[in-house]
Design a protein around this motif. Sequence first.
Motif, PDB file in Angstrom:
ATOM      1  N   VAL A  64       0.851  -1.185   0.000  1.00 57.66           N
ATOM      2  CA  VAL A  64       0.000   0.000   0.000  1.00 57.66           C
ATOM      3  C   VAL A  64       0.889   1.237   0.000  1.00 57.66           C
ATOM      4  O   VAL A  64       2.050   1.189   0.395  1.00 57.66           O
ATOM      5  N   THR A  65       0.345   2.345  -0.456  1.00 59.77           N
ATOM      6  CA  THR A  65       1.067   3.614  -0.409  1.00 59.77           C
ATOM      7  C   THR A  65       0.201   4.645   0.299  1.00 59.77           C
ATOM      8  O   THR A  65      -0.988   4.779   0.006  1.00 59.77           O
ATOM      9  N   LEU A  66       0.800   5.361   1.217  1.00 68.93           N
ATOM     10  CA  LEU A  66       0.064   6.376   1.963  1.00 68.93           C
ATOM     11  C   LEU A  66      -0.173   7.631   1.137  1.00 68.93           C
ATOM     12  O   LEU A  66      -1.201   8.289   1.271  1.00 68.93           O
ATOM     13  N   LEU A  67       0.781   7.967   0.291  1.00 71.29           N
ATOM     14  CA  LEU A  67       0.696   9.196  -0.502  1.00 71.29           C
ATOM     15  C   LEU A  67       0.922   8.889  -1.970  1.00 71.29           C
ATOM     16  O   LEU A  67       1.831   8.132  -2.318  1.00 71.29           O
ATOM     17  N   ASP A  68       0.102   9.477  -2.829  1.00 75.64           N
ATOM     18  CA  ASP A  68       0.316   9.353  -4.267  1.00 75.64           C
ATOM     19  C   ASP A  68       1.073  10.551  -4.829  1.00 75.64           C
ATOM     20  O   ASP A  68       1.659  10.470  -5.909  1.00 75.64           O
ATOM     21  N   GLU A  69       1.047  11.664  -4.108  1.00 73.99           N
ATOM     22  CA  GLU A  69       1.747  12.857  -4.565  1.00 73.99           C
ATOM     23  C   GLU A  69       1.926  13.825  -3.406  1.00 73.99           C
ATOM     24  O   GLU A  69       1.309  13.674  -2.342  1.00 73.99           O
ATOM     25  N   ILE A  70       2.801  14.800  -3.606  1.00 73.07           N
ATOM     26  CA  ILE A  70       2.902  15.921  -2.684  1.00 73.07           C
ATOM     27  C   ILE A  70       2.745  17.202  -3.494  1.00 73.07           C
ATOM     28  O   ILE A  70       2.948  17.206  -4.713  1.00 73.07           O
ATOM     29  N   GLU A  71       2.355  18.262  -2.826  1.00 73.55           N
ATOM     30  CA  GLU A  71       2.184  19.549  -3.499  1.00 73.55           C
ATOM     31  C   GLU A  71       3.276  20.510  -3.060  1.00 73.55           C
ATOM     32  O   GLU A  71       3.695  20.508  -1.902  1.00 73.55           O
ATOM     33  N   LEU A  72       3.728  21.317  -4.000  1.00 72.91           N
ATOM     34  CA  LEU A  72       4.713  22.352  -3.709  1.00 72.91           C
ATOM     35  C   LEU A  72       4.176  23.692  -4.168  1.00 72.91           C
ATOM     36  O   LEU A  72       3.813  23.856  -5.335  1.00 72.91           O
ATOM     37  N   HIS A  73       4.089  24.645  -3.249  1.00 73.96           N
ATOM     38  CA  HIS A  73       3.811  26.038  -3.587  1.00 73.96           C
ATOM     39  C   HIS A  73       5.166  26.742  -3.584  1.00 73.96           C
ATOM     40  O   HIS A  73       5.687  27.111  -2.531  1.00 73.96           O
ATOM     41  N   MET A 110       1.598  17.518   2.374  1.00 72.32           N
ATOM     42  CA  MET A 110       1.381  16.075   2.342  1.00 72.32           C
ATOM     43  C   MET A 110      -0.009  15.816   2.902  1.00 72.32           C
ATOM     44  O   MET A 110      -0.271  16.104   4.074  1.00 72.32           O
ATOM     45  N   GLN A 111      -0.885  15.278   2.065  1.00 68.90           N
ATOM     46  CA  GLN A 111      -2.273  15.048   2.466  1.00 68.90           C
ATOM     47  C   GLN A 111      -2.567  13.548   2.411  1.00 68.90           C
ATOM     48  O   GLN A 111      -2.531  12.934   1.347  1.00 68.90           O
ATOM     49  N   PHE A 112      -2.859  12.990   3.564  1.00 64.44           N
ATOM     50  CA  PHE A 112      -3.050  11.542   3.687  1.00 64.44           C
ATOM     51  C   PHE A 112      -4.532  11.212   3.530  1.00 64.44           C
ATOM     52  O   PHE A 112      -5.330  11.423   4.444  1.00 64.44           O
ATOM     53  N   ARG A 113      -4.885  10.689   2.346  1.00 69.98           N
ATOM     54  CA  ARG A 113      -6.281  10.401   2.023  1.00 69.98           C
ATOM     55  C   ARG A 113      -6.594   8.909   1.953  1.00 69.98           C
ATOM     56  O   ARG A 113      -7.756   8.525   2.059  1.00 69.98           O
ATOM     57  N   ASN A 114      -5.595   8.079   1.718  1.00 61.67           N
ATOM     58  CA  ASN A 114      -5.824   6.664   1.422  1.00 61.67           C
ATOM     59  C   ASN A 114      -6.269   5.914   2.678  1.00 61.67           C
ATOM     60  O   ASN A 114      -5.453   5.489   3.501  1.00 61.67           O
ATOM     61  N   ALA A 115      -7.581   5.747   2.820  1.00 64.29           N
ATOM     62  CA  ALA A 115      -8.138   5.115   4.024  1.00 64.29           C
ATOM     63  C   ALA A 115      -7.695   3.660   4.145  1.00 64.29           C
ATOM     64  O   ALA A 115      -7.403   3.178   5.245  1.00 64.29           O
ATOM     65  N   GLU A 116      -7.642   2.941   3.019  1.00 65.03           N
ATOM     66  CA  GLU A 116      -7.239   1.532   3.050  1.00 65.03           C
ATOM     67  C   GLU A 116      -5.803   1.391   3.543  1.00 65.03           C
ATOM     68  O   GLU A 116      -5.497   0.544   4.387  1.00 65.03           O
ATOM     69  N   ALA A 117      -4.914   2.231   3.015  1.00 63.55           N
ATOM     70  CA  ALA A 117      -3.508   2.166   3.418  1.00 63.55           C
ATOM     71  C   ALA A 117      -3.357   2.486   4.903  1.00 63.55           C
ATOM     72  O   ALA A 117      -2.607   1.816   5.626  1.00 63.55           O
ATOM     73  N   LYS A 118      -4.067   3.506   5.354  1.00 66.11           N
ATOM     74  CA  LYS A 118      -3.966   3.895   6.764  1.00 66.11           C
ATOM     75  C   LYS A 118      -4.470   2.784   7.681  1.00 66.11           C
ATOM     76  O   LYS A 118      -3.898   2.534   8.746  1.00 66.11           O
ATOM     77  N   LYS A 119      -5.520   2.099   7.247  1.00 66.77           N
ATOM     78  CA  LYS A 119      -6.075   1.017   8.058  1.00 66.77           C
ATOM     79  C   LYS A 119      -5.136  -0.186   8.095  1.00 66.77           C
ATOM     80  O   LYS A 119      -4.893  -0.773   9.157  1.00 66.77           O
ATOM     81  N   LEU A 120      -4.594  -0.553   6.941  1.00 66.26           N
ATOM     82  CA  LEU A 120      -3.742  -1.739   6.857  1.00 66.26           C
ATOM     83  C   LEU A 120      -2.472  -1.601   7.691  1.00 66.26           C
ATOM     84  O   LEU A 120      -2.003  -2.568   8.287  1.00 66.26           O
ATOM     85  N   MET A 121      -1.907  -0.410   7.734  1.00 62.86           N
ATOM     86  CA  MET A 121      -0.647  -0.242   8.460  1.00 62.86           C
ATOM     87  C   MET A 121      -0.831   0.428   9.817  1.00 62.86           C
ATOM     88  O   MET A 121       0.145   0.806  10.465  1.00 62.86           O
ATOM     89  N   ASN A 122      -2.093   0.556  10.247  1.00 69.10           N
ATOM     90  CA  ASN A 122      -2.378   1.200  11.535  1.00 69.10           C
ATOM     91  C   ASN A 122      -1.686   2.563  11.623  1.00 69.10           C
ATOM     92  O   ASN A 122      -0.947   2.865  12.565  1.00 69.10           O
ATOM     93  N   PHE A 123      -1.928   3.371  10.621  1.00 69.29           N
ATOM     94  CA  PHE A 123      -1.260   4.660  10.500  1.00 69.29           C
ATOM     95  C   PHE A 123      -1.571   5.557  11.687  1.00 69.29           C
ATOM     96  O   PHE A 123      -2.727   5.768  12.045  1.00 69.29           O
ATOM     97  N   ASP A 124      -0.527   6.074  12.296  1.00 70.24           N
ATOM     98  CA  ASP A 124      -0.646   6.990  13.429  1.00 70.24           C
ATOM     99  C   ASP A 124      -0.153   8.354  12.960  1.00 70.24           C
ATOM    100  O   ASP A 124       1.057   8.598  12.879  1.00 70.24           O
ATOM    101  N   PHE A 125      -1.082   9.248  12.641  1.00 72.06           N
ATOM    102  CA  PHE A 125      -0.717  10.549  12.099  1.00 72.06           C
ATOM    103  C   PHE A 125       0.156  11.333  13.072  1.00 72.06           C
ATOM    104  O   PHE A 125       1.133  11.977  12.678  1.00 72.06           O
ATOM    105  N   GLY A 126      -0.191  11.282  14.355  1.00 72.38           N
ATOM    106  CA  GLY A 126       0.586  12.007  15.353  1.00 72.38           C
ATOM    107  C   GLY A 126       2.019  11.522  15.426  1.00 72.38           C
ATOM    108  O   GLY A 126       2.964  12.323  15.476  1.00 72.38           O
TER     109      GLY A 126
END
Length: 501
Positions: A419-428, A436-452
């Motif tokens: 799984v991949t947490l991020l497909d892209e990053i944005e640069l201004h 970095m915007q973490f949208r992939n719910a499946e990836a976050k669930k599978l790896m027990n993603f802890d944003f903090g």
Amino acid sequence: MLDYHINDKWILDRISNTSETFDNWIKNLIASVEKNIESIDDEMFNNIEKQKKGMTKHEVKRELAKTKKQVAKTTKDLENLGSIPNFVPEFGSKILQWVGNKVSENILKEFQDSGLEGLENKFDLDFITGKKKNLSSALLDVTKERGINIKGVLYLIEALPDLEAFLYSTSVKKYYRDHTEHALRVAVLGDFLLEQEFENGDLAGIISEIIELDKTLFTEKIWWITSIIHDLGYPLGKMSSAVNYSLLNQLLKCYPTLDLEFIPCEIGLSWKGNQEEYLMIIEEGLSNEAREYVRKGAGYNHKRFPIPDPEIFLRTQTGHPEYNYKGYFDLDHGVLSALCLLNGLGTPDEIRHNEEYKGYILAAKAIALHNIKGKISDFNFDKNPLTFFLVLIDELQEWGRPIPIQVRDTYFTTELKKVTLLDEIELHLDEFAWYMQFRNAEAKKLMNFDFGLFSNNKEKSLERLHIGNNFSSISLHLEDIEINQSKKKKENVIAYKTIKV
């Protein structure tokens, strides 16, 4: 405001648009396609009609007409530095598969006729024609394109995907992230940023002036060497853990009724040759703290190789306990990568007394330091801009990195899901602000993603850097996003963190 969506398509586009020999290869390939199309006669039409059941001669001609238009469009795109990947999918059409085979048969002759003999070994035809289109297959090609011809390094780059496949399968206790495609992403993203203008001029000029290196040499070779090689030592650094933790624990699980003992496998560097002299080249000019980290990362503090005692496991009613392997060495993949580079250049005396190797030595120092997590003075842009820059780009390259998750459906059957947490990053670019915007719910669930936890670790990593007086301030914006499927996929930011450097 200049905004960029940086992902793997963006990376591939830059590779195709900035690589002269890559463009020459494509142009030559297109010319070969055109020639093969023009040479199709009635007999060939009949053969195609027989091979491609259901296609009439009229349909074949119609396909060829479409192909000619596509070739013409692609040639025009190339002249305008257009995107190569737009052409690649067309090789999947019915007729182009046939033409592609003809191209493959004649490709060597085409290179000889066009005076480009020798380039046919530099690029992967399967990659060009879309049969194998990914960053991993492009890494070796781009390395050669940039003039990196150190045999030992090229061998390692070619072998790295196989080594990583083994580490993926073992999972190395925690999840393992790729370092093959990652290296190319770091190289291309850094190459892009070096072109950008800051208050004191373009970044490439600022860095090359500080390190007293020719700007062209720095941008066209030294940066690419630094970025492509920076993680080559990763498999060696993780191999002991992979063998001892993953494989031995599998054996303990499979044989819970047997008393077992084994001697752990330990892998480290040998100091019986001249390895120490290469290490001294890296250490020269570094702070005392950095030297300590480098020596520890090379295993130099334990020069005598250990003779471990056997580990004994006696069966219990509940089977064997988990074996928590703790290695004798604490090898750092950055230091190992730097030693790989220097060993490939020549003897220590040759490296020290050859002015042409100055840039390579700077690259080795940056590579050796990039994974050090402590706060040391060497991470100051004004003092070591190449080290600073490598660490920064390495930390920003988070998109597209597959994480293997072991999913067991029975005791013995394991599925490896990536799984991949991020497909892209944005640069201004105007504000040098990254998102970095973490949208992939499946990836976050599978790896027990802890944003903090992720955010805090990223903050600690970036806290190492000191921008000094010559680099722009940096802001990284992290957002954990939840998508509400019942409300037209409305996005809600459930957590965020801003990191400033």
